[in-house]
Structure formats: structure tokens, C-alpha cells
Design a protein around this motif. Structure first.
Motif, PDB file in Angstrom:
ATOM      1  N   ASP A 153      35.004 -11.461   3.394  1.00  0.00           N
ATOM      2  CA  ASP A 153      34.550 -10.456   4.334  1.00  0.00           C
ATOM      3  C   ASP A 153      33.045 -10.310   4.312  1.00  0.00           C
ATOM      4  OD1 ASP A 153      36.842  -8.874   2.337  1.00  0.00           O
ATOM      5  OD2 ASP A 153      34.703  -8.837   1.765  1.00  0.00           O
ATOM      6  N   ILE A 202      38.406 -11.664   6.982  1.00  0.00           N
ATOM      7  CA  ILE A 202      39.307 -12.740   7.395  1.00  0.00           C
ATOM      8  C   ILE A 202      40.143 -13.138   6.176  1.00  0.00           C
ATOM      9  CG2 ILE A 202      37.570 -14.560   6.980  1.00  0.00           C
ATOM     10  CD1 ILE A 202      38.869 -15.996   9.464  1.00  0.00           C
ATOM     11  N   THR A 203      41.464 -13.144   6.363  1.00  0.00           N
ATOM     12  CA  THR A 203      42.352 -13.448   5.253  1.00  0.00           C
ATOM     13  C   THR A 203      42.519 -14.947   5.075  1.00  0.00           C
ATOM     14  OG1 THR A 203      44.356 -13.483   6.584  1.00  0.00           O
ATOM     15  CG2 THR A 203      43.624 -11.328   5.763  1.00  0.00           C
ATOM     16  N   GLY A 262      43.996 -16.447   7.972  1.00  0.00           N
ATOM     17  CA  GLY A 262      43.214 -16.452   9.207  1.00  0.00           C
ATOM     18  C   GLY A 262      43.261 -15.165  10.004  1.00  0.00           C
ATOM     19  N   SER A 263      43.981 -14.162   9.518  1.00  0.00           N
ATOM     20  CA  SER A 263      43.987 -12.873  10.206  1.00  0.00           C
ATOM     21  C   SER A 263      42.631 -12.203  10.059  1.00  0.00           C
ATOM     22  CB  SER A 263      45.080 -11.968   9.640  1.00  0.00           C
ATOM     23  OG  SER A 263      46.351 -12.537   9.834  1.00  0.00           O
ATOM     24  N   THR A 264      42.226 -11.491  11.111  1.00  0.00           N
ATOM     25  CA  THR A 264      40.914 -10.844  11.104  1.00  0.00           C
ATOM     26  C   THR A 264      41.034  -9.356  11.412  1.00  0.00           C
ATOM     27  OG1 THR A 264      40.540 -11.377  13.429  1.00  0.00           O
ATOM     28  CG2 THR A 264      39.755 -12.963  11.804  1.00  0.00           C
ATOM     29  N   TYR A 298      38.135  -5.827  12.114  1.00  0.00           N
ATOM     30  CA  TYR A 298      36.739  -5.464  12.304  1.00  0.00           C
ATOM     31  C   TYR A 298      36.537  -3.957  12.251  1.00  0.00           C
ATOM     32  CZ  TYR A 298      36.487 -10.207  14.146  1.00  0.00           C
ATOM     33  OH  TYR A 298      36.567 -11.565  14.302  1.00  0.00           O
ATOM     34  N   THR A 354      32.331 -11.716  15.568  1.00  0.00           N
ATOM     35  CA  THR A 354      33.491 -12.561  15.316  1.00  0.00           C
ATOM     36  C   THR A 354      33.339 -13.226  13.956  1.00  0.00           C
ATOM     37  OG1 THR A 354      33.745 -13.041  17.677  1.00  0.00           O
ATOM     38  CG2 THR A 354      34.883 -14.486  16.136  1.00  0.00           C
ATOM     39  N   SER A 405      34.818 -16.021  11.270  1.00  0.00           N
ATOM     40  CA  SER A 405      35.604 -17.255  11.299  1.00  0.00           C
ATOM     41  C   SER A 405      35.389 -17.997   9.984  1.00  0.00           C
ATOM     42  CB  SER A 405      35.218 -18.130  12.489  1.00  0.00           C
ATOM     43  OG  SER A 405      33.848 -18.488  12.420  1.00  0.00           O
ATOM     44  N   ARG A 406      36.223 -19.000   9.749  1.00  0.00           N
ATOM     45  CA  ARG A 406      36.119 -19.745   8.506  1.00  0.00           C
ATOM     46  C   ARG A 406      36.390 -21.221   8.743  1.00  0.00           C
ATOM     47  NH1 ARG A 406      40.204 -17.266   4.516  1.00  0.00           N
ATOM     48  NH2 ARG A 406      40.153 -19.250   3.412  1.00  0.00           N
ATOM     49  N   VAL A 423      32.272 -19.327   5.591  1.00  0.00           N
ATOM     50  CA  VAL A 423      32.686 -18.280   6.517  1.00  0.00           C
ATOM     51  C   VAL A 423      31.469 -17.899   7.355  1.00  0.00           C
ATOM     52  CG1 VAL A 423      33.455 -15.888   6.710  1.00  0.00           C
ATOM     53  CG2 VAL A 423      34.520 -17.399   5.052  1.00  0.00           C
TER      54      VAL A 423
END
Length: 116
Positions: free
Chosen positions: A35, A51-52, A55-57, A59, A68, A70-71, A78
């Protein structure tokens, strides 16, 4: 020793964009999540985006629709894409990650200044 190294901060005008990166010295699948936090002068550090591993996000309300996260698992990196920046986004941004049974890791921080 796990290290997180941020880059990409700087000075940008209101309405502009910046992309922060956080490079880990280990496979980021070792972390449950990664994060971004930020801390403005005189304020508490706050969670901006997470972001887990799957891939879950999620905010903070203040950045939804503008930032946004992302990874890239292959690059152990990240990113935080920040668009439509506002002066109130000015802060030091920190990358953070939690590893099971090992604890929390923080980057050194990168300054983001939004000003005309």
C-alpha cells in the motif's frame, strides 16, 4: 533485509499527474498486501491505496477516481498513478508492505508537491 525503494515524486501543477513506483528487494508475493500512505506537514500518516496479493484494490475517499494502484509481480514493483492532482495531495508518500510473521516494512518516502 527487505527494502522498499520509492521514486517518482516531484513538483507538479494542480491538475497534473505523477507516477510513483515502489521497488521491493524481494518477491512481492511474500507480502499479504502492499500500500501507499502519505503524510502532510502537521497531519497524521494516512492510507491512500492498497493492493492485495490477489490484486484487489481499495482507496481513500479523497483519491478515488484520481489515483490508481497497480503491481507487476515479475518486476516486484508497485505503482501509484496520480492524476488530477490537487494542492491538498501535497505530502510525503510512503510505500508499505506487511509480511506474515515478519512484520511491516516501509520505504524512505518520496515528496510530492502540488503547487502552481
Amino acid at each position: 533485509q527487505v527494502q522498499l525503494v520509492e521514486s517518482g515524486g516531484g513538483l507538479v501543477q494542480p491538475g497534473g499527474s505523477l507516477r510513483l513506483s515502489c521497488a521491493a528487494s524481494t518477491n512481492i508475493f511474500r507480502f499479504n498486501a502492499m500500500d501507499w500512505y502519505r503524510q502532510a506537514p502537521g497531519k497524521q500518516r494516512e492510507l491512500v491505496a492498497i493492493i492485495t496479493k490477489g490484486g484487489s484494490t481499495n482507496y481513500a475517499d479523497s483519491v478515488k477516481g484520481r489515483f490508481t494502484i497497480s503491481r507487476d509481480n515479475a518486476k516486484d514493483t508497485v505503482w501509484l498513478q496520480m492524476n488530477s492532482l490537487k494542492p491538498e495531495d501535497t505530502a510525503v508518500y510512503y510505500c508499505h508492505a506487511a509480511m506474515p510473521l515478519r512484520g511491516d516494512y516501509w520505504g524512505q518516502g518520496t515528496q510530492v508537491t502540488v503547487s502552481s
